[in-house]
Design an enzyme around this catalytic site. Structure first.
Site, PDB file in Angstrom:
ATOM      1  N   TYR A  96      -2.094  -0.628  10.469  1.00 17.72           N
ATOM      2  CA  TYR A  96      -2.092  -0.898   9.023  1.00 17.72           C
ATOM      3  C   TYR A  96      -0.791  -0.400   8.384  1.00 17.72           C
ATOM      4  O   TYR A  96      -0.128  -1.129   7.641  1.00 17.72           O
ATOM      5  CB  TYR A  96      -3.306  -0.223   8.372  1.00 17.72           C
ATOM      6  CG  TYR A  96      -3.425  -0.511   6.885  1.00 17.72           C
ATOM      7  CD1 TYR A  96      -3.718  -1.800   6.433  1.00 17.72           C
ATOM      8  CD2 TYR A  96      -3.254   0.497   5.937  1.00 17.72           C
ATOM      9  CE1 TYR A  96      -3.833  -2.076   5.071  1.00 17.72           C
ATOM     10  CE2 TYR A  96      -3.367   0.231   4.580  1.00 17.72           C
ATOM     11  CZ  TYR A  96      -3.655  -1.046   4.151  1.00 17.72           C
ATOM     12  OH  TYR A  96      -3.762  -1.323   2.810  1.00 17.72           O
TER      13      TYR A  96
ATOM     14  N   SER B  96       0.868  -1.183   0.000  1.00 18.57           N
ATOM     15  CA  SER B  96       0.000   0.000   0.000  1.00 18.57           C
ATOM     16  C   SER B  96       0.897   1.223   0.000  1.00 18.57           C
ATOM     17  O   SER B  96       2.061   1.155   0.430  1.00 18.57           O
ATOM     18  CB  SER B  96      -0.855   0.001   1.265  1.00 18.57           C
ATOM     19  OG  SER B  96      -1.524   1.240   1.400  1.00 18.57           O
TER      20      SER B  96
HETATM   21  N1  LIG Z   1      -8.732  -0.888  -1.253  1.00 13.54           N
HETATM   22  C1  LIG Z   1      -7.704  -0.040  -1.108  1.00 13.54           C
HETATM   23  O1  LIG Z   1      -7.862   1.202  -1.140  1.00 13.54           O
HETATM   24  C2  LIG Z   1      -6.308  -0.584  -0.912  1.00 13.54           C
HETATM   25  C3  LIG Z   1      -5.256   0.349  -0.947  1.00 13.54           C
HETATM   26  C4  LIG Z   1      -3.961  -0.117  -0.767  1.00 13.54           C
HETATM   27  C5  LIG Z   1      -3.728  -1.470  -0.580  1.00 13.54           C
HETATM   28  N2  LIG Z   1      -4.773  -2.339  -0.546  1.00 13.54           N
HETATM   29  C6  LIG Z   1      -4.471  -3.759  -0.323  1.00 13.54           C
HETATM   30  O2  LIG Z   1      -5.056  -4.539  -1.355  1.00 13.54           O
HETATM   31  C7  LIG Z   1      -5.324  -5.844  -0.840  1.00 13.54           C
HETATM   32  C8  LIG Z   1      -6.762  -6.222  -1.182  1.00 13.54           C
HETATM   33  O3  LIG Z   1      -7.620  -5.347  -0.482  1.00 13.54           O
HETATM   34  P1  LIG Z   1      -9.101  -4.975  -0.968  1.00 13.54           P
HETATM   35  O4  LIG Z   1      -9.240  -3.525  -0.805  1.00 13.54           O
HETATM   36  O5  LIG Z   1      -9.394  -5.617  -2.258  1.00 13.54           O
HETATM   37  O6  LIG Z   1      -9.943  -5.617   0.224  1.00 13.54           O
HETATM   38  P2  LIG Z   1     -11.109  -6.710   0.301  1.00 13.54           P
HETATM   39  O7  LIG Z   1     -12.110  -6.515  -0.775  1.00 13.54           O
HETATM   40  O8  LIG Z   1     -11.544  -6.729   1.728  1.00 13.54           O
HETATM   41  O9  LIG Z   1     -10.308  -8.038  -0.018  1.00 13.54           O
HETATM   42  C9  LIG Z   1      -9.459  -8.639   0.905  1.00 13.54           C
HETATM   43  C10 LIG Z   1      -9.229 -10.049   0.433  1.00 13.54           C
HETATM   44  O10 LIG Z   1      -8.294 -10.667   1.324  1.00 13.54           O
HETATM   45  C11 LIG Z   1      -8.830 -11.903   1.759  1.00 13.54           C
HETATM   46  N3  LIG Z   1      -8.342 -12.193   3.099  1.00 13.54           N
HETATM   47  C12 LIG Z   1      -8.327 -11.379   4.182  1.00 13.54           C
HETATM   48  N4  LIG Z   1      -7.825 -12.037   5.244  1.00 13.54           N
HETATM   49  C13 LIG Z   1      -7.513 -13.293   4.810  1.00 13.54           C
HETATM   50  C14 LIG Z   1      -6.967 -14.448   5.427  1.00 13.54           C
HETATM   51  N5  LIG Z   1      -6.615 -14.459   6.719  1.00 13.54           N
HETATM   52  N6  LIG Z   1      -6.804 -15.563   4.687  1.00 13.54           N
HETATM   53  C15 LIG Z   1      -7.153 -15.569   3.374  1.00 13.54           C
HETATM   54  N7  LIG Z   1      -7.662 -14.526   2.731  1.00 13.54           N
HETATM   55  C16 LIG Z   1      -7.850 -13.392   3.446  1.00 13.54           C
HETATM   56  C17 LIG Z   1     -10.354 -11.718   1.720  1.00 13.54           C
HETATM   57  O11 LIG Z   1     -10.976 -12.973   1.526  1.00 13.54           O
HETATM   58  P3  LIG Z   1     -11.889 -13.738   2.601  1.00 13.54           P
HETATM   59  O12 LIG Z   1     -12.693 -12.697   3.312  1.00 13.54           O
HETATM   60  O13 LIG Z   1     -12.695 -14.673   1.746  1.00 13.54           O
HETATM   61  O14 LIG Z   1     -10.925 -14.441   3.470  1.00 13.54           O
HETATM   62  C18 LIG Z   1     -10.501 -10.889   0.453  1.00 13.54           C
HETATM   63  O15 LIG Z   1     -10.517 -11.713  -0.692  1.00 13.54           O
HETATM   64  C19 LIG Z   1      -5.025  -5.794   0.661  1.00 13.54           C
HETATM   65  O16 LIG Z   1      -3.746  -6.320   0.892  1.00 13.54           O
HETATM   66  C20 LIG Z   1      -5.060  -4.300   0.963  1.00 13.54           C
HETATM   67  O17 LIG Z   1      -4.274  -3.953   2.070  1.00 13.54           O
HETATM   68  C21 LIG Z   1      -6.062  -1.923  -0.707  1.00 13.54           C
END
Ligand SMILES: NC(=O)c1ccc[n+]([C@@H]2O[C@H](COP(=O)([O-])OP(=O)(O)OC[C@H]3O[C@@H](n4cnc5c(N)ncnc54)[C@H](OP(=O)(O)O)[C@@H]3O)[C@@H](O)[C@H]2O)c1
Length: 266
Positions: free
Chosen positions: A157, A144
């Protein structure tokens, strides 16, 4: 010219059941690639796999659990020589400073750092087998840009993503001699279930489709650092380069504003 994703590739992606991971899976499947997709929610993985059942295999696992990961190692092996691993599973838990609890810090570190590190127990041997056959092998770690500036409430975070980025860069150094690329993805704000919970303005928010397009095209062009959207990440970089006392004043003023709003809303 990069040889990544130029031919049909075998890819493992975590965090595929929603958000960025889901859109990256859809984009790669449209490109003809073959994927193993992981998350904890079996139902969501099966639904996603149904868009191309011959090319997408669900493999549910909690990435913080060594046992869960060992249980899906066979699925990865049967998928063929692995060319790319995208470790994207993550969480974001904010700290309420008035009710400080180290549990918040632990949850972020456990999922974002330990979970990602555990995935390598099964991913690294698979990537090495592919390299031994002369095939491209790439490890992608979704971090991130949030940790580039000290945001109030993001102690857990931000610390987890700073640690994860260091982890990835040190792996890049160690794996260079083996010809395994390590790519760091540093998104700004992306509209996903994770950010739908945020109660503060998110400048330059992009869609998951937009994020997936930037990630997949960056990978195909051989980039090892993928940060977007540029107008947000450049702004953060510029702020981060200011003298420390100025950064401290700005971040304290932002934190005060956000805590006052929180009190007024609560
Ligand atoms: N959205 C943003 O603005 C943003 C910005 C910077 C970085 N990111 C990063 O991008 C990545 C994806 O985030 P997102 O925004 O797409 O969030 P999201 O929609 O909540 O997706 C998170 C994913 O991670 C999985 N997950 C979480 N904990 C897990 C565990 N213990 N074991 C296996 N799977 C797990 C969830 O699946 P289940 O619930 O099915 O386990 C889900 O598929 C993250 O690393 C986040 O930090 C996001």
């Amino acid at each position: 010219m990069s040889d990544r994703l130029q031919e049909t590739s075998n890819i493992w992606i975590t965090g595929a059941s929603s958000g960025i991971g889901e859109s990256v899976t859809r984009a790669l499947a449209r490109g003809g690639h073959r994927l193993v997709i992981t998350g904890r929610r079996q139902g969501a993985l099966e639904e996603l796999a149904s868009v191309a059942p011959e090319r997408i295999i669900p493999a549910a696992a909690d990435t913080t659990s060594k046992e869960d990961l060992q249980a899906i190692a066979g699925t990865l092996e049967n998928h063929g020589d692995l060319n790319m691993v995208i470790l994207n599973a993550g969480t974001c838990e904010y700290l309420e400073i008035a009710h400080y609890s180290s549990d918040v810090i632990e949850k972020n570190i456990r999922t974002n750092v330990i979970g990602t590190a555990r995935c390598l127990d099964i991913a690294l041997p698979a990537l090495r087998r592919s390299r031994a056959k002369g095939q491209p092998a790439t490890l992608v770690i979704v971090s991130s840009s949030a940790w580039w500036f000290p945001f109030g409430r993001a102690e857990g975070y931000g610390a987890s993503k700073a640690a994860l980025t260091y982890f990835a860069h040190a792996l890049r150094a160690d794996l260079a001699a083996e010809g395994i690329d390590v790519v760091v993805v540093s998104p700004g704000f992306v509209k996903t279930p994770l950010t739908d919970r945020n109660d503060f303005p998110m400048p330059f928010l992009v869609s998951t489709e937009d994020a997936a397009e930037r990630i997949v095209s960056g990978l195909a062009r051989g980039k090892n650092e993928i940060a977007f959207p540029k107008r947000f990440t450049w702004m953060l970089k510029a702020l981060g380069a200011l003298p420390r006392p100025l950064i401290d004043r700005m971040s304290a003023s932002m934190a005060r504003k956000s805590n006052t709003e929180e009190e007024n809303n609560g």
